[in-house]
Design an enzyme around this catalytic site. Sequence first.
Site, PDB file in Angstrom:
ATOM      1  N   ASN A 151       0.812  -1.229   0.000  1.00 30.66           N
ATOM      2  CA  ASN A 151       0.000   0.000   0.000  1.00 30.66           C
ATOM      3  C   ASN A 151       0.838   1.269   0.000  1.00 30.66           C
ATOM      4  OD1 ASN A 151       0.702  -0.782   2.633  1.00 30.66           O
ATOM      5  ND2 ASN A 151      -0.970   0.386   3.504  1.00 30.66           N
ATOM      6  N   GLY A 227       1.752  -5.990   7.238  1.00 32.84           N
ATOM      7  CA  GLY A 227       0.895  -6.659   6.265  1.00 32.84           C
ATOM      8  C   GLY A 227      -0.399  -7.098   6.916  1.00 32.84           C
ATOM      9  N   THR A 229      -3.304  -9.266   8.919  1.00 31.88           N
ATOM     10  CA  THR A 229      -3.315  -9.890  10.245  1.00 31.88           C
ATOM     11  C   THR A 229      -3.120 -11.406  10.163  1.00 31.88           C
ATOM     12  OG1 THR A 229      -4.568  -8.119  11.265  1.00 31.88           O
ATOM     13  CG2 THR A 229      -4.786 -10.280  12.286  1.00 31.88           C
ATOM     14  N   THR A 231      -1.480 -13.111   7.901  1.00 37.40           N
ATOM     15  CA  THR A 231      -0.060 -13.371   7.605  1.00 37.40           C
ATOM     16  C   THR A 231       0.773 -13.156   8.865  1.00 37.40           C
ATOM     17  OG1 THR A 231      -0.484 -12.423   5.415  1.00 37.40           O
ATOM     18  CG2 THR A 231       1.804 -12.885   5.961  1.00 37.40           C
ATOM     19  N   GLU A 249       3.157  -5.188  12.384  1.00 37.26           N
ATOM     20  CA  GLU A 249       2.221  -4.075  12.196  1.00 37.26           C
ATOM     21  C   GLU A 249       1.164  -4.583  11.226  1.00 37.26           C
ATOM     22  OE1 GLU A 249       0.053  -1.454  11.234  1.00 37.26           O
ATOM     23  OE2 GLU A 249       1.600  -0.697   9.883  1.00 37.26           O
ATOM     24  N   CYS A 283      -3.470   1.502   6.402  1.00 38.76           N
ATOM     25  CA  CYS A 283      -3.949   0.801   7.608  1.00 38.76           C
ATOM     26  C   CYS A 283      -4.530   1.781   8.612  1.00 38.76           C
ATOM     27  CB  CYS A 283      -2.824  -0.025   8.221  1.00 38.76           C
ATOM     28  SG  CYS A 283      -1.339   0.919   8.547  1.00 38.76           S
ATOM     29  N   GLU A 461       6.990   0.491  16.236  1.00 35.08           N
ATOM     30  CA  GLU A 461       8.047   1.005  15.378  1.00 35.08           C
ATOM     31  C   GLU A 461       8.216   2.489  15.698  1.00 35.08           C
ATOM     32  OE1 GLU A 461       6.076  -0.283  11.540  1.00 35.08           O
ATOM     33  OE2 GLU A 461       7.933  -1.422  11.350  1.00 35.08           O
TER      34      GLU A 461
HETATM   35  O1  TXE Z   1      -0.975  -8.942   2.509  1.00 36.65           O
HETATM   36  P1  TXE Z   1       0.108  -9.972   2.997  1.00 36.65           P
HETATM   37  P2  TXE Z   1      -1.883  -9.008   1.210  1.00 36.65           P
HETATM   38  C1  TXE Z   1      -4.245  -6.184   4.786  1.00 36.65           C
HETATM   39  C2  TXE Z   1      -5.407  -5.748   3.907  1.00 36.65           C
HETATM   40  C3  TXE Z   1      -5.256  -6.623   2.727  1.00 36.65           C
HETATM   41  C4  TXE Z   1      -4.818  -7.908   3.380  1.00 36.65           C
HETATM   42  C5  TXE Z   1      -4.104  -8.862   2.484  1.00 36.65           C
HETATM   43  O2  TXE Z   1      -6.620  -6.023   4.565  1.00 36.65           O
HETATM   44  O3  TXE Z   1      -6.447  -6.780   2.029  1.00 36.65           O
HETATM   45  O4  TXE Z   1      -3.944  -7.498   4.406  1.00 36.65           O
HETATM   46  O5  TXE Z   1      -3.125  -8.192   1.736  1.00 36.65           O
HETATM   47  C6  TXE Z   1       4.475 -11.123   2.524  1.00 36.65           C
HETATM   48  N1  TXE Z   1       5.953 -15.374   4.969  1.00 36.65           N
HETATM   49  N2  TXE Z   1      -3.072  -5.354   4.645  1.00 36.65           N
HETATM   50  O6  TXE Z   1      -2.350 -10.379   0.911  1.00 36.65           O
HETATM   51  O7  TXE Z   1      -0.078 -11.287   2.338  1.00 36.65           O
HETATM   52  C7  TXE Z   1       3.969 -10.629   1.183  1.00 36.65           C
HETATM   53  O8  TXE Z   1       4.736 -11.159   0.129  1.00 36.65           O
HETATM   54  C8  TXE Z   1       6.570 -14.198   4.839  1.00 36.65           C
HETATM   55  C9  TXE Z   1      -2.815  -4.454   5.707  1.00 36.65           C
HETATM   56  O9  TXE Z   1      -1.158  -8.317   0.154  1.00 36.65           O
HETATM   57  O10 TXE Z   1       0.114  -9.915   4.477  1.00 36.65           O
HETATM   58  C10 TXE Z   1       4.120  -9.124   1.363  1.00 36.65           C
HETATM   59  O11 TXE Z   1       5.478  -8.749   1.162  1.00 36.65           O
HETATM   60  N3  TXE Z   1       6.051 -13.167   4.167  1.00 36.65           N
HETATM   61  C11 TXE Z   1      -1.553  -3.785   5.588  1.00 36.65           C
HETATM   62  C12 TXE Z   1       3.742  -8.931   2.829  1.00 36.65           C
HETATM   63  O12 TXE Z   1       3.920 -10.203   3.448  1.00 36.65           O
HETATM   64  C13 TXE Z   1       4.832 -13.309   3.633  1.00 36.65           C
HETATM   65  C14 TXE Z   1      -0.894  -3.606   4.326  1.00 36.65           C
HETATM   66  C15 TXE Z   1       2.295  -8.481   3.044  1.00 36.65           C
HETATM   67  O13 TXE Z   1       1.434  -9.361   2.384  1.00 36.65           O
HETATM   68  C16 TXE Z   1       4.132 -14.525   3.743  1.00 36.65           C
HETATM   69  C17 TXE Z   1      -1.230  -4.620   3.359  1.00 36.65           C
HETATM   70  C18 TXE Z   1       4.741 -15.583   4.451  1.00 36.65           C
HETATM   71  N4  TXE Z   1       4.160 -16.781   4.608  1.00 36.65           N
HETATM   72  C19 TXE Z   1      -2.300  -5.420   3.530  1.00 36.65           C
HETATM   73  N5  TXE Z   1       2.942 -14.371   3.103  1.00 36.65           N
HETATM   74  C20 TXE Z   1      -1.125  -2.815   6.634  1.00 36.65           C
HETATM   75  N6  TXE Z   1      -1.077  -3.219   7.884  1.00 36.65           N
HETATM   76  O14 TXE Z   1      -0.780  -1.698   6.315  1.00 36.65           O
HETATM   77  C21 TXE Z   1       2.911 -13.117   2.597  1.00 36.65           C
HETATM   78  N7  TXE Z   1       4.065 -12.476   2.904  1.00 36.65           N
END
Ligand code: TXE
Length: 480
Positions: A151, A227, A229, A231, A249, A283, A461
């Site tokens: 994002n 990322g 929740t 994950t 976060e 977020c 952070e």
């Molecule tokens: O996030 P992911 P996604 C929320 C928002 C969004 C949802 C899913 O609701 O719709 O999360 O988004 C890496 N081991 N936020 O699917 O998957 C991935 O490659 C290690 C909130 O895109 O959590 C990326 O670099 N890493 C948010 C990062 O994690 C892993 C911002 C985030 O991806 C992994 C974005 C694993 N097993 C989405 N799986 C905020 N808090 O600002 C994925 N990744």
Amino acid sequence: MLTIQNFINGDFVDPISDEWIDNYCPANGFVYGKIPDSNKNDVQNAYLAASKAFSTWSKTTLEERSNILLKISELLEANLEHFAKAESKDNGKPVKLAASIDIPRAASNFRFFAHAITQFSSESHDSIGFNATNYTLRQPLGVVGCISPWNLPLYLFTWKIAPAIAAGNCVVAKPSEITPVTAYLLGDICNAAGLPKGVLNIIHGKGESTGQAIIEHPEIKAISFTGGTSTGAHIARTAAPMFKKLSLELGGKNPNIIFADCDYDDMLNTTVRSSFSNQGQICLCGSRIYVEAKIYEQFKTDFIAKVKALKVGPPNLDDTDIGALVSKPHMEKVLQYINIAKQENGTVLCGGNQVKPENHEQGYYLEPTVIEVSSNLCRVNQEEIFGPVVTVMSFETETEALQLANAVKYGLSATLWTNNLKRCMRFSQELQTGIVWVNTWMIRDLRTPFGGAKASGVGREGGFEALRFFTEPKNVCIKY
Ligand code: TXE
């Protein structure tokens, strides 16, 4: 076609497997580049480079580290336009937003931690009666992993990397596979700034393979992750048995609580921003709006008029307020939530549809959407949508407003609009969130602790909190 490579030991290299992932342009839905689909062998090479660099980097003087970070910051500023255009193309956000927020903030992250590390100190404790004194050493951890989302790509990537390297660690970092470009461009800047080889290694690829290899690497000592929740929960489960340090976060579902005694115009303008900035993909966006009943009807009329005036369009145009969402699956997820809202008897007050700008018909555009809900328990009020969708609901009393605000699993931030000082103090105490903004939104002082409560994360952070995370405290006790 733009070919992105991994950045290992100061060199740009192809993935060992020679496997690649398509990179899409959200503005028009076309593939415009390819990125490495890295596997654990690439991650291992990055780890080895980082590990080798650590013995020297951890011994560099603070002045030397600080100067390099300042240089990176200056070079980012000098290349602002190039980075802003790249970020906008890769993510779909308006280029004016990338140029005014994302890239300047990435530069600030390096500048801030260049200064912060020179002011970072630890405590000493005189053990009176024992003829002994204690001091705390704050030592870098070694090789750490930084994983960031799509994002705010460069903004959040550098928010982790800058404190990690300022504190003397070496880094294996992975940006989101959906928005890899500015992280890739950062490699050149680091080389030009004189960052020694191996201090920062940038690996591209999917979360479940590349990211997974980072989090389960036995020698990577800490993971800083932003990322989703779910994950975050998976990372915690994986890392806990290895006793890695974790900073998570995660998502948010933030309340925006509006009392009748607020400065109305300021509230209205800020609420448009806090609802729809970056297509609602922050977020910290205030996605649940609660309005005191006596101004509720007025608020709806005025708010909807302003939302309807927002221009949805290609991100490279200067008059675009709302660009494209980051990906097709994400757009579909957001559209699905709009349908869920309808099934739950929510009323779509404005928006709700896909937009197809001329010559960009395959892009991922949605109208900014306002949904009136009658129950706080509905899914659109409980689950993170992370798009240009907000809900509105009225309340009668302060007690009710507080109860509504706290009744979700998330706890990242809250915004409160009131001129009643006592109410402001009560809410600041009682809101179950890591951040409370009163009569404002998104003022970010980089010295403050940043992070969430409940399902919004673990740890903080920012400022010295980040430097504490990226160092191991060691107590030294000397008897004299
Ligand atoms: O996030 P992911 P996604 C929320 C928002 C969004 C949802 C899913 O609701 O719709 O999360 O988004 C890496 N081991 N936020 O699917 O998957 C991935 O490659 C290690 C909130 O895109 O959590 C990326 O670099 N890493 C948010 C990062 O994690 C892993 C911002 C985030 O991806 C992994 C974005 C694993 N097993 C989405 N799986 C905020 N808090 O600002 C994925 N990744």
